[in-house]
Write a protein that holds these residues in place. Structure first.
Motif, PDB file in Angstrom:
ATOM      1  N   ALA A 221      45.998  -3.196  58.608  1.00 18.26           N
ATOM      2  CA  ALA A 221      46.997  -3.846  57.758  1.00 18.26           C
ATOM      3  C   ALA A 221      46.392  -4.978  56.937  1.00 18.26           C
ATOM      4  O   ALA A 221      46.996  -6.039  56.770  1.00 18.26           O
ATOM      5  CB  ALA A 221      48.156  -4.367  58.609  1.00 18.26           C
ATOM      6  N   GLY A 222      45.175  -4.762  56.432  1.00 17.07           N
ATOM      7  CA  GLY A 222      44.548  -5.720  55.541  1.00 17.07           C
ATOM      8  C   GLY A 222      43.896  -6.904  56.199  1.00 17.07           C
ATOM      9  O   GLY A 222      43.499  -7.857  55.514  1.00 17.07           O
ATOM     10  N   ARG A 223      43.734  -6.873  57.531  1.00 12.51           N
ATOM     11  CA  ARG A 223      43.103  -7.980  58.254  1.00 12.51           C
ATOM     12  C   ARG A 223      42.012  -7.464  59.177  1.00 12.51           C
ATOM     13  O   ARG A 223      42.101  -6.347  59.692  1.00 12.51           O
ATOM     14  CB  ARG A 223      44.134  -8.753  59.089  1.00 12.51           C
ATOM     15  CG  ARG A 223      45.217  -9.441  58.280  1.00 12.51           C
ATOM     16  CD  ARG A 223      46.187 -10.186  59.192  1.00 12.51           C
ATOM     17  NE  ARG A 223      47.262 -10.833  58.447  1.00 12.51           N
ATOM     18  CZ  ARG A 223      47.159 -12.042  57.893  1.00 12.51           C
ATOM     19  NH1 ARG A 223      46.020 -12.732  58.022  1.00 12.51           N
ATOM     20  NH2 ARG A 223      48.164 -12.568  57.227  1.00 12.51           N
ATOM     21  N   VAL A 224      41.000  -8.286  59.414  1.00  7.91           N
ATOM     22  CA  VAL A 224      39.994  -7.974  60.423  1.00  7.91           C
ATOM     23  C   VAL A 224      40.578  -8.314  61.786  1.00  7.91           C
ATOM     24  O   VAL A 224      40.969  -9.460  62.039  1.00  7.91           O
ATOM     25  CB  VAL A 224      38.695  -8.776  60.191  1.00  7.91           C
ATOM     26  CG1 VAL A 224      37.723  -8.571  61.350  1.00  7.91           C
ATOM     27  CG2 VAL A 224      38.031  -8.351  58.883  1.00  7.91           C
ATOM     28  N   VAL A 225      40.649  -7.319  62.677  1.00 13.04           N
ATOM     29  CA  VAL A 225      41.224  -7.564  64.003  1.00 13.04           C
ATOM     30  C   VAL A 225      40.155  -7.615  65.094  1.00 13.04           C
ATOM     31  O   VAL A 225      40.438  -8.066  66.205  1.00 13.04           O
ATOM     32  CB  VAL A 225      42.280  -6.492  64.358  1.00 13.04           C
ATOM     33  CG1 VAL A 225      43.454  -6.561  63.385  1.00 13.04           C
ATOM     34  CG2 VAL A 225      41.690  -5.090  64.361  1.00 13.04           C
ATOM     35  N   ALA A 226      38.947  -7.157  64.795  1.00 10.83           N
ATOM     36  CA  ALA A 226      37.865  -7.227  65.791  1.00 10.83           C
ATOM     37  C   ALA A 226      36.540  -7.099  65.060  1.00 10.83           C
ATOM     38  O   ALA A 226      36.436  -6.434  64.025  1.00 10.83           O
ATOM     39  CB  ALA A 226      38.006  -6.119  66.831  1.00 10.83           C
ATOM     40  N   LYS A 234      33.401  -3.048  73.380  1.00 11.88           N
ATOM     41  CA  LYS A 234      33.862  -2.276  74.542  1.00 11.88           C
ATOM     42  C   LYS A 234      33.657  -3.040  75.840  1.00 11.88           C
ATOM     43  O   LYS A 234      34.490  -2.978  76.751  1.00 11.88           O
ATOM     44  CB  LYS A 234      33.149  -0.918  74.577  1.00 11.88           C
ATOM     45  CG  LYS A 234      33.573   0.022  73.459  1.00 11.88           C
ATOM     46  CD  LYS A 234      32.931   1.378  73.562  1.00 11.88           C
ATOM     47  CE  LYS A 234      31.456   1.339  73.263  1.00 11.88           C
ATOM     48  NZ  LYS A 234      30.848   2.699  73.239  1.00 11.88           N
ATOM     49  N   SER A 235      32.534  -3.783  75.929  1.00 11.10           N
ATOM     50  CA  SER A 235      32.259  -4.542  77.152  1.00 11.10           C
ATOM     51  C   SER A 235      33.265  -5.668  77.367  1.00 11.10           C
ATOM     52  O   SER A 235      33.506  -6.093  78.502  1.00 11.10           O
ATOM     53  CB  SER A 235      30.841  -5.123  77.101  1.00 11.10           C
ATOM     54  OG  SER A 235      29.874  -4.094  77.103  1.00 11.10           O
ATOM     55  N   ALA A 236      33.816  -6.174  76.248  1.00  6.75           N
ATOM     56  CA  ALA A 236      34.802  -7.241  76.377  1.00  6.75           C
ATOM     57  C   ALA A 236      36.062  -6.782  77.093  1.00  6.75           C
ATOM     58  O   ALA A 236      36.815  -7.590  77.636  1.00  6.75           O
ATOM     59  CB  ALA A 236      35.159  -7.792  74.997  1.00  6.75           C
ATOM     60  N   LEU A 237      36.290  -5.465  77.078  1.00  5.60           N
ATOM     61  CA  LEU A 237      37.423  -4.906  77.815  1.00  5.60           C
ATOM     62  C   LEU A 237      36.926  -4.533  79.209  1.00  5.60           C
ATOM     63  O   LEU A 237      36.475  -3.426  79.454  1.00  5.60           O
ATOM     64  CB  LEU A 237      37.971  -3.668  77.103  1.00  5.60           C
ATOM     65  CG  LEU A 237      38.485  -3.868  75.676  1.00  5.60           C
ATOM     66  CD1 LEU A 237      38.988  -2.549  75.116  1.00  5.60           C
ATOM     67  CD2 LEU A 237      39.583  -4.920  75.631  1.00  5.60           C
ATOM     68  N   ASP A 312      40.319   2.028  72.702  1.00  7.13           N
ATOM     69  CA  ASP A 312      40.879   0.983  73.564  1.00  7.13           C
ATOM     70  C   ASP A 312      40.745  -0.384  72.903  1.00  7.13           C
ATOM     71  O   ASP A 312      41.634  -1.238  73.008  1.00  7.13           O
ATOM     72  CB  ASP A 312      40.169   0.969  74.919  1.00  7.13           C
ATOM     73  CG  ASP A 312      40.395   2.244  75.701  1.00  7.13           C
ATOM     74  OD1 ASP A 312      41.546   2.684  75.795  1.00  7.13           O
ATOM     75  OD2 ASP A 312      39.415   2.816  76.211  1.00  7.13           O
ATOM     76  N   VAL A 313      39.617  -0.619  72.233  1.00 13.41           N
ATOM     77  CA  VAL A 313      39.413  -1.885  71.522  1.00 13.41           C
ATOM     78  C   VAL A 313      40.480  -2.051  70.448  1.00 13.41           C
ATOM     79  O   VAL A 313      41.111  -3.104  70.322  1.00 13.41           O
ATOM     80  CB  VAL A 313      38.007  -1.930  70.889  1.00 13.41           C
ATOM     81  CG1 VAL A 313      37.865  -3.167  69.993  1.00 13.41           C
ATOM     82  CG2 VAL A 313      36.932  -1.933  71.968  1.00 13.41           C
ATOM     83  N   TYR A 314      40.687  -0.981  69.673  1.00 10.27           N
ATOM     84  CA  TYR A 314      41.679  -1.048  68.611  1.00 10.27           C
ATOM     85  C   TYR A 314      43.073  -1.282  69.181  1.00 10.27           C
ATOM     86  O   TYR A 314      43.860  -2.090  68.665  1.00 10.27           O
ATOM     87  CB  TYR A 314      41.647   0.241  67.790  1.00 10.27           C
ATOM     88  CG  TYR A 314      42.598   0.214  66.619  1.00 10.27           C
ATOM     89  CD1 TYR A 314      42.224  -0.366  65.419  1.00 10.27           C
ATOM     90  CD2 TYR A 314      43.880   0.742  66.736  1.00 10.27           C
ATOM     91  CE1 TYR A 314      43.099  -0.415  64.351  1.00 10.27           C
ATOM     92  CE2 TYR A 314      44.759   0.695  65.671  1.00 10.27           C
ATOM     93  CZ  TYR A 314      44.358   0.120  64.492  1.00 10.27           C
ATOM     94  OH  TYR A 314      45.237   0.067  63.446  1.00 10.27           O
TER      95      TYR A 314
END
Length: 333
Positions: A221-226, A234-237, A312-314
């Motif tokens: 939606a026009g923004r950087v989310v990650a 992936k490791s952050a999850l 999963d990240v998304y």
């Protein structure tokens, strides 16, 4: 090349904003997008259809101007030095750019001449690229008779004819069969690894970004989310992902409540008819998930445990599954 130039980021974008239309019909395509692409990397710009990827690329390749924000490519300001930017980059769009009633060699020579190469240099460079991409045997056949994979290789070769320092690949494998896609992946990896070229790759194929990109940003939606490397994101999850594929007649809410009540289960999200649960230890939690579903009278079509994926990240950052977002109708580009 000077040491300073070698260290310079290949692409820098900061707070890019772009709106289409005016008044009540105005659509905000970008809302402060920013990222940095290191030289010599394959960088992924990942997002579902309508996320703002194409608008971002149009700005970076001087095909559109932002309403506000700043961007440089190859150390050049895209608003103040658009002509120099165009000579420093190669751009391969989603749509074919070759002439189907010309041969592969003719297409490449013409592209070289457009970029100012002499006839002799254009022919030499064309021969080099035809060999490199395995197109030599078909070089003097009309490109309209080539396979889709061969045509896509030609598009990339045309983007490289003038030896750019940054190559933009916009959805490079859309429409290719698995074999042709794998071949294109190998070539993209070789461009950065062997040639030191910086590649910005836009894609809505999660596995493509995971396979190729050393770093990526996910836009929605026009923004950087990650932002980060695929491994870092992936490791952050922490933990595992348990996916429960429900049958058409199952009660989704009941299944979600049953899974959420199992000890060790964290967030539970819905992707179509598939529940995805974050857990610390998938092997330890799985028996409890199966027992809870059985007690609720639900017979899942399949249950699986996997390490975290880019999907999963998304899901974590955008609040919806990537496939759901990709299939949704949107107005952003």
């Amino acid at each position: 090349m000077s040491t300073t130039a070698a260290r310079r980021a290949a692409i820098e974008a900061a707070d890019l904003v772009r709106t289409y239309g005016k008044g009540d019909k105005a659509v905000r395509a970008l809302s402060g997008v920013g990222f940095t692409v290191p030289s010599g990397a394959v960088f992924g710009l990942l997002g579902p259809n309508g996320a703002g990827k194409s608008t971002t690329v149009k700005i970076l390749t001087t095909l559109a101007e932002p309403d506000s924000g700043h961007a440089t490519v190859a150390g050049l300001d895209v608003r103040r030095e658009p002509r120099r930017v165009r000579h420093a980059i190669g751009y391969v769009s989603q749509k074919p750019s070759f002439d189907p009633v010309a041969t592969g060699r003719e297409n490449l020579v013409l592209q070289g001449r457009v970029y100012g190469l002499s006839r002799l240099d254009a022919r030499a460079r064309a021969a080099e690229l035809l060999t490199r991409f395995g197109l030599g045997d078909a070089a003097d056949r009309l490109t309209g008779t080539w396979s889709g994979g061969m045509q896509r290789k030609l598009d990339v070769a045309m983007g490289l004819i003038h030896r750019p320092s940054v190559l933009f690949l916009d959805e490079p494998t859309t429409g290719l069969d698995p074999e042709a896609r794998a071949g294109m992946w190998a070539e993209i990896a070789r461009l950065a690894g062997d040639d030191g070229l910086t590649v910005l790759l836009t894609t809505h194929y999660l596995e493509e970004a995971d396979q190729l990109a050393s770093r990526l940003v996910i836009v929605d939606a026009g923004r950087v989310v990650a932002e980060g490397s695929p491994g870092e994101l992936k490791s952050a999850l922490q933990g595992d992902s348990v996916a429960v594929e429900l049958g058409a007649g199952d009660l989704v809410d009941r299944a979600r409540q049953a899974v959420r009540a199992v000890p060790g289960v964290g967030d539970v999200d819905l992707d179509g008819t598939t529940l995805r649960a974050r857990v610390r230890d998938g092997a330890a939690v799985l028996p409890g998930v199966l027992a809870a579903l059985d007690a609720a009278g639900i017979r899942p079509a399949a249950v699986s445990v996997a390490r975290p994926s880019l999907d999963d990240v998304y899901l974590r950052h955008a609040g919806r599954a990537f496939r759901e977002a990709d299939q949704a109708e949107g107005v952003l580009v």
